[in-house]
Design a protein around this motif. Structure first.
Motif, PDB file in Angstrom:
ATOM      1  N   GLU A  45       0.824  -1.213   0.000  1.00 26.14           N
ATOM      2  CA  GLU A  45       0.000   0.000   0.000  1.00 26.14           C
ATOM      3  C   GLU A  45       0.858   1.262   0.000  1.00 26.14           C
ATOM      4  N   ALA A  46       2.051   1.177   0.579  1.00 23.48           N
ATOM      5  CA  ALA A  46       2.978   2.309   0.605  1.00 23.48           C
ATOM      6  C   ALA A  46       3.799   2.397  -0.681  1.00 23.48           C
ATOM      7  N   GLY A  47       3.550   1.477  -1.600  1.00 25.20           N
ATOM      8  CA  GLY A  47       4.277   1.490  -2.861  1.00 25.20           C
ATOM      9  C   GLY A  47       5.650   0.847  -2.794  1.00 25.20           C
ATOM     10  N   VAL A  48       5.894   0.065  -1.763  1.00 21.49           N
ATOM     11  CA  VAL A  48       7.174  -0.617  -1.608  1.00 21.49           C
ATOM     12  C   VAL A  48       6.976  -2.082  -1.985  1.00 21.49           C
ATOM     13  N   PRO A  49       7.625  -2.536  -3.059  1.00 23.30           N
ATOM     14  CA  PRO A  49       7.452  -3.930  -3.455  1.00 23.30           C
ATOM     15  C   PRO A  49       7.994  -4.884  -2.398  1.00 23.30           C
ATOM     16  N   ALA A  50       7.262  -5.953  -2.169  1.00 28.01           N
ATOM     17  CA  ALA A  50       7.661  -6.947  -1.176  1.00 28.01           C
ATOM     18  C   ALA A  50       7.430  -8.339  -1.739  1.00 28.01           C
ATOM     19  N   PHE A  51       8.276  -9.253  -1.330  1.00 28.45           N
ATOM     20  CA  PHE A  51       8.066 -10.646  -1.689  1.00 28.45           C
ATOM     21  C   PHE A  51       6.764 -11.127  -1.059  1.00 28.45           C
ATOM     22  N   HIS A  52       6.073 -11.996  -1.752  1.00 26.72           N
ATOM     23  CA  HIS A  52       4.904 -12.654  -1.158  1.00 26.72           C
ATOM     24  C   HIS A  52       5.377 -13.712  -0.174  1.00 26.72           C
ATOM     25  N   ALA A  53       6.482 -14.351  -0.491  1.00 26.93           N
ATOM     26  CA  ALA A  53       7.078 -15.345   0.401  1.00 26.93           C
ATOM     27  C   ALA A  53       7.783 -14.611   1.537  1.00 26.93           C
TER      28      ALA A  53
END
Length: 106
Positions: A45-53
């Motif tokens: 939501e903050a626009g920071v990509p994160a791994f799903h794992a």
């Protein structure tokens, strides 16, 4: 985990460099997976990509290191779960790299 500080660090220090990036949550309490999911959602939501794992915190990681073995070769409590977490991260990364051939050429 201070998500605000992490988001601010990404905005000020990582994005200006123009490098591909993605946050990996590690040391996740296996008893509180909901918190990890909330953190991933907040990052997205903050626009920071994160791994799903993510990588859960198991004593197996420490014990394997103390024995001088990778988690893939250590045999003990939660070894398979610990190994599976890293395999999920690797698989996710490989899927992403396969989808974006221009990154391999850079």
């Amino acid at each position: 985990l201070d998500l605000e500080a992490l988001v601010e660090t990404v905005r000020r220090a990582v994005r200006p460099l123009g490098v591909a990036h993605r946050v990996l949550l590690t040391r996740v309490d296996p008893r509180s997976l909901g918190e990890a999911l909330e953190a991933q959602t907040a990052l997205m939501e903050a626009g920071v990509p994160a791994f799903h794992a993510f990588v859960r915190a198991y004593k197996a990681h420490e014990r394997a290191a103390l024995d001088g073995k990778p988690i893939t070769r250590w045999r003990g409590p939660n070894a398979r779960e610990a190994e599976a977490d890293y395999r999920r991260v690797a698989e996710e990364l490989l899927r992403e790299l396969a989808r974006t051939p221009e990154r391999r050429e850079a």
